[in-house]
Design an enzyme around this catalytic site. Sequence first.
Site, PDB file in Angstrom:
ATOM      1  N   SER A  52      40.967  35.775  31.958  1.00  0.00           N
ATOM      2  CA  SER A  52      42.299  36.376  32.019  1.00  0.00           C
ATOM      3  C   SER A  52      42.377  37.641  31.170  1.00  0.00           C
ATOM      4  O   SER A  52      41.561  37.874  30.283  1.00  0.00           O
ATOM      5  CB  SER A  52      43.338  35.366  31.533  1.00  0.00           C
ATOM      6  N   GLY A  84      46.766  40.105  33.996  1.00  0.00           N
ATOM      7  CA  GLY A  84      45.764  40.132  35.045  1.00  0.00           C
ATOM      8  C   GLY A  84      44.787  38.990  34.898  1.00  0.00           C
ATOM      9  O   GLY A  84      44.796  38.247  33.914  1.00  0.00           O
ATOM     10  N   GLU A 122      36.979  38.607  36.804  1.00  0.00           N
ATOM     11  CA  GLU A 122      35.728  37.897  37.013  1.00  0.00           C
ATOM     12  C   GLU A 122      35.396  36.971  35.861  1.00  0.00           C
ATOM     13  O   GLU A 122      34.913  35.876  36.049  1.00  0.00           O
ATOM     14  CB  GLU A 122      34.599  38.918  37.215  1.00  0.00           C
ATOM     15  N   PHE A 123      35.679  37.420  34.645  1.00  0.00           N
ATOM     16  CA  PHE A 123      35.287  36.650  33.481  1.00  0.00           C
ATOM     17  C   PHE A 123      36.416  35.799  32.928  1.00  0.00           C
ATOM     18  O   PHE A 123      36.172  34.930  32.101  1.00  0.00           O
ATOM     19  CB  PHE A 123      34.788  37.590  32.379  1.00  0.00           C
ATOM     20  N   ASP A 170      31.691  49.941  41.625  1.00  0.00           N
ATOM     21  CA  ASP A 170      32.928  49.315  42.111  1.00  0.00           C
ATOM     22  C   ASP A 170      34.110  50.262  41.918  1.00  0.00           C
ATOM     23  O   ASP A 170      35.168  49.870  41.436  1.00  0.00           O
ATOM     24  CB  ASP A 170      33.170  47.989  41.383  1.00  0.00           C
TER      25      ASP A 170
END
EC number: 2.7.10.2
Length: 939
Positions: free
Chosen positions: A675, A669, A672-673, A789
């Site tokens: 991998s 995957g 945001e930060f 979220d």
Amino acid sequence: MSRDSDPMKWYHGNLSREAADELLKQGYEDGTFLVRESSTAAGDFVLSLLCQGEVCHYQVRRHGGEDAFFSIDDKVQTKILHGLDTLVDYYQQAANGLPTKLTVPLIRDLPPHNTRSHGVTNLLHRATSKNESKVVFELLKCGYRNFDAKNQDGQTALHLAALHSDEDILKHLLNAKVQVNSSDSFGCQPLHYAARSKPASFIRTLISAQANVQGRNIDNGYVPLHEAAKHGNLEAVQELLLAEAPPLPRTSSGEFPFDLAKEAGQTAVEEFLLNYKLPPANTTRDQWYHGTLTREEAVAILKKHAKELLAKQPEVDTSGCFLVRYSESPAASGLVLTLLCDQVVKNFRISQADLYQNGNKVQSGGSKFLYIDDGPYWPSVEHLIAHFMRFSYGLPVSLKYPVPPQPKPEVPSFATIPRSNMKPKAASPATPPTPVSPHSHHQHPHVPALTITKKKQKENSSSMFNTLRLTSPKKALFDMNSLRKNKSKGKRSDSESSVSGSLAGTEQELQAAAPMLKSLSFSTEFSTFNADGVTGSGAAAAGEVYNVPRNNTPIEIDLPPIAQKTEAEVEYFTKSDVAIERERAGQWIGNGYQPTMDVLSLLDQQIKAPAVARLNSLGPNASTESEMASYLHRKCSGTPSTPSATEVEAAKLRFFIEPEKLVLDREIGHGEFGSVHSGWLLRKSGAGEESRLEVAIKMLSDEHSNKQEFLREASVMMRLEHKCIVRLIGIAKGEMLMMVQELAPLGSMLQYILDHGHEITANAELKVWASQIACGMHYLESQHFVHRDLAARNILLTARHQAKISDFGMSRSLRPGSTEYQFTQGGRWPIRWYAPESFNLGIFSHASDVWSFGVTIWEMFSLGAPPYGEISNVDAIKLVDSGERLPQPNLCPAYIYAVMQSCWKERPKDRPTFVYLTEFFARDPDYQNLPELVQTVHI
């Protein structure tokens, strides 16, 4: 190994563990197994299984005393099955969590009759069914030992006697010491069948032989009183109530006996039950009620009492020591039963609810009915406690030893109150006020006092719906149908709460007390005191102050800025939210809350790229690792001060993983930060043996500047520990910052649904996942954490029947072919999951998470369809603001869609709580094993 035509000959009696190891290691194939008696717990068994040359032993725990319900006693294995034969068959079909499925039994004997779910019809069964008393008598007289054997329907001779025989055969069987509380394949015990049609004497004989009047049918939740009411057997109803059967038990569908009587047209039984006068409880609150206590205080009191009990009676088993307390915990405000069992203290929330008959609320003297979990309703806490002192259903052990509270200090006499030297003004004689109880001056305005007078008892004694009442001090009782308690009220210290008979310490409390004291003579002239604050418009104003929704959501009233509140007043926010609000400056919007982000400007726009910063620049004068450890220590301990060097080193040992102990595998995957990779964590056991744990490793991109946010979210996750939450194992600092989490082998729930939608059923996986998500969110709520979220893409599956919440403001699972909902640069804000107050004002709370939960459940029952289809975010907002909601999915039952719609109520305080949502899905009547698949939430 010899073969045998009977596949059930795998039982080896009291074979020892060592002997089982020796037998199974004689060259047999993987999956060879046997079942033996447990040497550590009477009534339990052990499954011994050969796998890869090693013998694994699994405790098989018995549930329900003498009845034949069993489960593998393991954290993963929670499925309860009827009969050892059913359990073995279940694990022969598939491994179901074991290292391998059961293949070949090691042949010995058949399991005992009382451990099986089925058998074959024998002579005793036939004679009993035909009511042949003489044949039954002769069989038992000559030493016939198969009297507990079951037929093809799992019924013993006693079941058949309750259906077909007279009282003579019943007495013959009871004299032979048959089991009276075993369940058949339909979930019924003998007393269930007898309650349908047998006379009072038959019922009385069974009960005198210890038949359980509260025995519960595992399939539908019926107890004998349900059966008697449904079939109109008034004699059985009366006999069961004489034996102290609860008058208001509930079926799995929430039906009471009077409901079933009405549906069946049994008018006489219905009227009798509705007019039944419940006898006074044989226990009183002064024996076990302690008022307001924290969980820690209750545990200390309980253990101290158990220790004193053991000192007086060394042979006594202290399991069953208990007390009742009032909890102010955000997770469970209201009465809590705290119970000691096997040296472990357990807490059970006492909930409340209204009772309805023919759609009308049954009046109960101004208060609601009380219950624990799916247990019966009771009109007072005294009756509830008395019930559990007799029956243990729903608790690990019955209540045995009440722990009395500490003696209360005496209320000062009026003779000790200083009198004024002034001549009192002429006034009509007034009756002196009743002494104030320790809690009454802080009482909830709508809740009567805890003390119940004899006059009140007499007035309320006309029926079981008007009897002794007990309501909580200070606040209304917690209920799965209620919203959360008001957190905007100021809280008193423990010392203030414990002072008996003290006068009000604030001007508001003096105003409230003034009318009562005006007729007395004090050194201060209260008769001129302005008491308008509690009457007329003043009372209305006070009502507005307390009109904060009980599920901790902001509403349309003027509130002070968050920076002026205490941390306790905003505890429903995440600690990170509190930190953000303190750091920000600027104008506050009208309702007192500053949006966390100007989301309207980001609806369909790209996020600007952050400035590049070095990874090792967290602190100017300290190493990165020390600064990280210092930061995480402060966050996880809740201490604002800078930790000492010793504390920093301890934090390093606790939080940090050496990067050389991590082995990276493939990328699974991107978030945001950075991998996300699968990989392994290398560990050494106490014996020095090295092992590998499969994990997920999230890596912060070297150019990413949001290191403080990354660590802040990590500190939040480190404090979370729950079966329905993805676990954060630690942090590693190599060439880049890495977070190590448990791996979810099945990946994102959304992607799993898209890939395997044809295999998924609404009554199994979807309801299990929904209940687990609600349970996890309730846990987050209890930790004061707002997810912000929640969506199907952020739910991970560690197994087919285990969903876990992930991505707390950090990474997002990679969905092949789509980046629409990614929080990467150039991604989009997930407006379609947000509540109106979130996308309009930027306000996030537990109630906004409930809205997102509703959308998540909609995704599940829509098999991965995107909310609102292909329309833009702006159009989706217009739809929601105009009152439109997502349509009912084809797979979704109407009653579940109704719950979705309640999650999408316009006003946050009108939405259900996660406590209610957990209960709703876990108690779903169409899927009986849901409660066992959901982690219990601690109070």
